[in-house]
Design a protein around this motif. Structure first.
Motif, short mmCIF file in Angstrom:
data_model
loop_
_atom_site.label_atom_id
_atom_site.label_comp_id
_atom_site.label_asym_id
_atom_site.label_seq_id
_atom_site.Cartn_x
_atom_site.Cartn_y
_atom_site.Cartn_z
N VAL A 34 5.27 -6.80 -2.90
CA VAL A 34 4.81 -5.59 -3.60
C VAL A 34 4.54 -4.45 -2.62
N GLN A 35 4.22 -4.76 -1.37
CA GLN A 35 4.09 -3.69 -0.37
C GLN A 35 5.45 -3.05 -0.11
N GLN A 36 6.50 -3.85 -0.11
CA GLN A 36 7.86 -3.31 0.04
C GLN A 36 8.22 -2.43 -1.17
N ALA A 37 7.84 -2.89 -2.35
CA ALA A 37 8.07 -2.08 -3.55
C ALA A 37 7.33 -0.76 -3.45
N ASP A 38 6.09 -0.80 -2.96
CA ASP A 38 5.31 0.43 -2.82
C ASP A 38 5.98 1.38 -1.84
N MET A 39 6.53 0.85 -0.75
CA MET A 39 7.21 1.71 0.21
C MET A 39 8.40 2.40 -0.45
N ASN A 40 9.17 1.66 -1.26
CA ASN A 40 10.32 2.27 -1.93
C ASN A 40 9.88 3.33 -2.93
N LEU A 41 8.79 3.08 -3.65
CA LEU A 41 8.27 4.09 -4.58
C LEU A 41 7.79 5.32 -3.82
N HIS A 42 7.14 5.10 -2.68
CA HIS A 42 6.69 6.20 -1.82
C HIS A 42 7.88 7.08 -1.42
N TRP A 43 8.98 6.45 -1.00
CA TRP A 43 10.14 7.23 -0.57
C TRP A 43 10.82 7.94 -1.73
N ALA A 44 10.77 7.35 -2.90
CA ALA A 44 11.30 8.04 -4.08
C ALA A 44 10.49 9.31 -4.32
N LEU A 45 9.16 9.20 -4.23
CA LEU A 45 8.31 10.38 -4.39
C LEU A 45 8.59 11.40 -3.29
N TRP A 46 8.77 10.92 -2.09
CA TRP A 46 9.07 11.80 -0.95
C TRP A 46 10.33 12.60 -1.24
N ASN A 47 11.36 11.92 -1.74
CA ASN A 47 12.62 12.59 -2.03
C ASN A 47 12.51 13.58 -3.19
N LEU A 48 11.48 13.42 -4.01
CA LEU A 48 11.23 14.38 -5.09
C LEU A 48 10.32 15.51 -4.63
N GLY A 49 9.92 15.48 -3.36
CA GLY A 49 9.09 16.54 -2.81
C GLY A 49 7.61 16.32 -2.98
N ASP A 50 7.21 15.14 -3.42
CA ASP A 50 5.79 14.83 -3.61
C ASP A 50 5.32 14.03 -2.40
N VAL A 51 4.96 14.74 -1.34
CA VAL A 51 4.61 14.12 -0.07
C VAL A 51 3.09 14.10 0.07
N GLU A 52 2.51 12.90 0.08
CA GLU A 52 1.07 12.77 0.28
C GLU A 52 0.77 12.39 1.72
N ALA A 53 1.58 11.53 2.28
CA ALA A 53 1.39 11.07 3.65
C ALA A 53 2.74 10.62 4.19
N LEU A 54 2.85 10.62 5.50
CA LEU A 54 4.11 10.20 6.10
C LEU A 54 4.38 8.72 5.84
N ARG A 55 3.35 7.91 5.97
CA ARG A 55 3.49 6.47 5.75
C ARG A 55 2.95 6.09 4.39
N HIS A 56 3.61 5.16 3.74
CA HIS A 56 3.19 4.75 2.39
C HIS A 56 1.88 4.00 2.39
N ASP A 57 1.52 3.38 3.50
CA ASP A 57 0.33 2.56 3.56
C ASP A 57 -0.89 3.29 4.10
#
Length: 61
Positions: A34-57
């Protein structure tokens, strides 16, 4: 078709569910998956311009 804002909303909801599972288990394989899933979701958000932090964790800046 979803708008970018709708996608962001759904991806954030998915991250919350993934976090709930990760916090709710003590099985290392499940936590890792699920941490891997979270990382992929983080990068999807990143690609949509919704950047909260550089690292997902890391907490939002």
């Amino acid at each position: 078709m979803l708008t970018p804002d709708q996608m962001i909303e759904k991806l954030k909801a998915a991250r919350a569910l993934v976090d709930e599972v990760c916090q709710g288990t003590d099985i290392p394989q499940i936590q890792s998956t699920v941490q891997q899933a979270d990382m992929n979701l983080h990068w999807a958000l990143w690609n949509l311009g919704d950047v909260e932090a550089l690292r997902h964790d890391m907490p939002p800046e």
